[in-house]
Design a protein around this motif. Structure first.
Motif, PDB file in Angstrom:
ATOM      1  N   LYS A 289       0.851  -1.185   0.000  1.00  0.00           N
ATOM      2  CA  LYS A 289       0.000   0.000   0.000  1.00  0.00           C
ATOM      3  C   LYS A 289       0.890   1.239   0.000  1.00  0.00           C
ATOM      4  CE  LYS A 289      -3.850  -2.141   2.530  1.00  0.00           C
ATOM      5  NZ  LYS A 289      -4.690  -2.079   3.763  1.00  0.00           N
ATOM      6  N   ALA A 292      -0.034   7.199   2.500  1.00  0.00           N
ATOM      7  CA  ALA A 292      -1.036   8.215   2.151  1.00  0.00           C
ATOM      8  C   ALA A 292      -0.508   9.629   2.308  1.00  0.00           C
ATOM      9  CB  ALA A 292      -2.282   8.028   3.013  1.00  0.00           C
ATOM     10  N   HIS A 318      -3.968   5.158  -0.831  1.00  0.00           N
ATOM     11  CA  HIS A 318      -5.237   5.274  -0.123  1.00  0.00           C
ATOM     12  C   HIS A 318      -5.340   6.702   0.401  1.00  0.00           C
ATOM     13  CE1 HIS A 318      -6.284   0.931  -0.044  1.00  0.00           C
ATOM     14  NE2 HIS A 318      -4.982   0.821  -0.214  1.00  0.00           N
ATOM     15  N   LYS A 357      -6.707  11.565  -7.144  1.00  0.00           N
ATOM     16  CA  LYS A 357      -6.395  11.074  -5.796  1.00  0.00           C
ATOM     17  C   LYS A 357      -5.859  12.172  -4.881  1.00  0.00           C
ATOM     18  CE  LYS A 357      -6.281   6.348  -6.883  1.00  0.00           C
ATOM     19  NZ  LYS A 357      -6.138   5.035  -6.259  1.00  0.00           N
TER      20      LYS A 357
END
Length: 633
Positions: A289, A292, A318, A357
């Motif tokens: 991942k 962020a 994310h 995003k």
């Protein structure tokens, strides 16, 4: 009625399972180098006795040849050895052991590289050629110089010493190419700790353990360009003990098997390298991942691979709920210029994804090969820096005979030396670093014309093992060829067809990224992303060759694609039936010593009975024997 032999049963089982094996191997895109234990024949008199008692499974010429093979294990007469030695004592102690064994020839010569060449500033092609010409022909050329540490663990000192050793190997190769008759037995390179993964070794050695890291890759490419010279690679533990030295003395003086494996001595045991599929043995459910928040830097950020990675990071980010917290991707290069329609399209995709995003993306100028520039850039970001992708690199391809020290420097500077600067600066300024990805290449396993690139990438592999052993983030990805981006994507006609039909064809972006995901899930410091062409490999692997360099590459790669070799299967099953040991353990030992029992070269590393034990367990040998029996009367 004639009953089928075990070999005939194994042959039918092989034919039955080969399509499934081929499909499975060709559908996976990640592999790792595994070291499997492989004792030397000298320790296994019991196995020889078992083989002699194996009765109808063995041909008479094999049985009668065992005693003769005992006499062939090691060189019978003393060897005149030219050693490019170390001040640490590995080379000198090895000479003492060989002298005690009456295996050291009177003309043997020890060159202490650190004092005789490095400190004396006496390295040149002419100097190396003069050493080679001092006797009519050397039996063995031995290199142990990388056992010596640099003057300090400062990156610049490590670079200076490693760069010297790189050039020494280049000049040695060129001298041998000009005068191949100056060597009889072969060339053996010894490193210490290059493949170590344990924290203790890396703590004691510190960054200096990376000095010999380039040797593995460079020697592999030397094998491809200097096929008439047998080349043997041995990695010892960082602190070499007396037992290991005795084993090393045996290793360098043996005739059978010399040059056919990369060897590692670790905790009293001997291991050889094999390339194996990462799935399912090493892979896990881990999914990467993208952080962020913070900053992620991508070196080589205006190139195709850097842009592919930028898009990948955006697809895996994310979003943070807090609008004041934001992720920034900085694509680093010297020029900040993006050229080529494919790269421009990737950059447009990145900008669109970033907007969706809420991620900031920008091209930033920084020369990663400059220590000052790297220190300044990383210090400015400090604790905000969460990740770094080191994809910078250049090519200066050419056969070794035409290579120059300047071309080697061009390749090592932005890849290997930059990685050392990055590693040091990240450790100093970035306590919140979550990942460091460094891009290596499948060239570390040998590729003609890329001796500099092979060595530079192999150095990265060792650096990654060093960092991870000390608990610092690090992953190296050894990439094969990308088919949709970069130079390879421009191939057309015959060149493209030849690449597609090769053992390691180009992969798509999706295949490459899938292989990367699998590799990241392993948690290993180094993994390889590649596409395998089993049909092409099997076609090549069954060609008989007695050249040790050909045997080396066959053994290293074919653990993924099993080939059919009935004589070997016959012998293997005979030993299994007598020993009643796990096949995976016994076959690994047996296959490396087949030449010892039979002069025919071996071309099989893994057979279905090893790769797919469930097939053996579930199979009924009587069924296969009866099927064969019905065909023969």
């Amino acid at each position: 009625m004639q009953v089928a032999t075990v070999a005939e049963w194994a042959e039918e089982l092989y034919d039955e399972n080969l399509p499934r094996i081929t499909e499975e191997v060709d559908s996976k895109f990640c592999c790792v180098t595994e070291w499997i234990e492989m004792p030397m024949p000298a320790r296994d008199e019991e196995l020889r006795r078992v083989l002699c008692r194996s009765g109808p499974f063995l041909r008479q010429e094999v049985i009668t040849g065992l005693e003769e093979a005992e006499e062939m294990k090691f060189s019978r007469s003393p060897l005149n050895i030219l050693c490019f030695g170390d001040a640490s004592g590995v080379g000198n102690e090895l000479f003492e052991i060989l002298k005690r064994r009456k295996m050291l020839g009177k003309s043997s010569k020890m060159i202490e590289v650190w004092t005789d060449l490095y400190k004396a500033d006496a390295l040149s092609v002419e100097t190396i050629a003069a050493y080679l010409s001092s006797v009519p022909a050397w039996d063995l050329i031995l290199v142990t110089a990388s056992a010596d540490p640099a003057e300090s663990n400062d990156p610049d000192d490590i670079i200076a010493w490693t760069d010297f050793l790189v050039k020494m190997m280049l000049y040695l190769s060129q001298a041998l190419l000009k005068k191949p008759e100056s060597i009889r037995k072969g060339l053996c390179v010894v490193t210490t700790g290059a493949f170590a993964n344990d924290e203790e070794s890396h703590t004691k050695a510190s960054l200096g353990i990376c000095v010999g890291g380039f040797m593995f890759g460079m020697l592999n490419t030397m094998r491809t360009e200097m096929s008439d010279i047998r080349m043997h690679y041995v990695d010892m533990e960082y602190q070499v003990d007396d037992l290991s030295l005795e084993s090393l003395a045996t290793e360098v003086t043996r005739n059978i098997g010399f040059g056919e494996n990369s060897v590692r001595f670790y905790q009293g045991a001997r291991y050889v390298a094999r390339q194996v599929q990462a799935e399912p043995r090493y892979s896990t459910d881990f999914k990467f991942k993208t952080p962020a928040t913070g900053v992620i830097a991508i070196g080589g950020g205006n190139g195709a691979l850097g842009l592919v990675m930028g898009k990948y990071l955006l697809e895996h980010v994310h979003s943070e709920d807090d609008p004041n917290k934001k992720l920034t991707l900085e694509f680093i290069s010297r020029s900040c210029r993006i050229s080529g329609d494919g790269n421009l399209k990737l950059w447009q995709d990145i900008q669109q994804l970033a907007q969706e995003k809420n991620v900031l993306v920008q091209q930033v100028s920084c020369d990663v090969a400059s220590r000052t520039a790297v220190e300044t850039f990383i210090a400015q970001h400090g604790s905000e820096l969460k990740g770094w992708i080191h994809s910078a690199g250049v090519l200066r391809d050419g056969l070794m005979i035409n290579q120059t020290a300047e071309k080697f420097e061009d390749v090592y500077r932005p890849k290997s030396w930059a990685a050392l600067y990055l590693s040091a600066a990240l450790d100093t300024h970035c306590p919140n670093l979550e990942f460091l990805w460094m891009f290596s290449s499948v060239a570390v396993f040998g590729n003609p014309g890329q001796s500099n690139y092979s060595g530079a990438n192999s150095f990265l592999d060792t650096l990654s093992r060093h960092r991870l052993a000390l608990g610092r983030p690090s992953t190296v990805m050894q990439w094969a060829g990308w088919g949709e981006v970069g130079m390879a994507s421009q191939l057309e006609g015959l060149a493209k067809k030849r690449m597609e039909e090769s053992h390691i064809p180009l992969f798509t972006n999706a295949q490459g990224l899938h292989g990367m995901d699998v590799g990241l899930s392993t948690g290993l410091p180094v993994f390889c992303v590649m596409r395998y062409n089993t049909a092409s490999f099997l076609k090549e692997i069954n060609k008989s060759s007695k050249n040790p360099n050909d045997i080396y590459f066959t053994r290293f790669w074919s653990a993924q694609a099993p080939a059919k070799a009935l004589d070997e299967l016959d012998l293997y099953e005979a030993v299994v039936n007598q020993f009643h040991k796990p096949k995976a353990i016994l076959y690994d030992f047996f296959i490396d010593h087949f030449d010892y029992f039979n002069p025919k070269p071996i071309h099989t590393i893994v057979v279905p009975s090893l790769a797919y034990d469930d097939d053996i367990e579930d199979a009924d040998p009587k069924k296969f024997k009866n099927k064969h029996a019905s065909k023969t009367k």
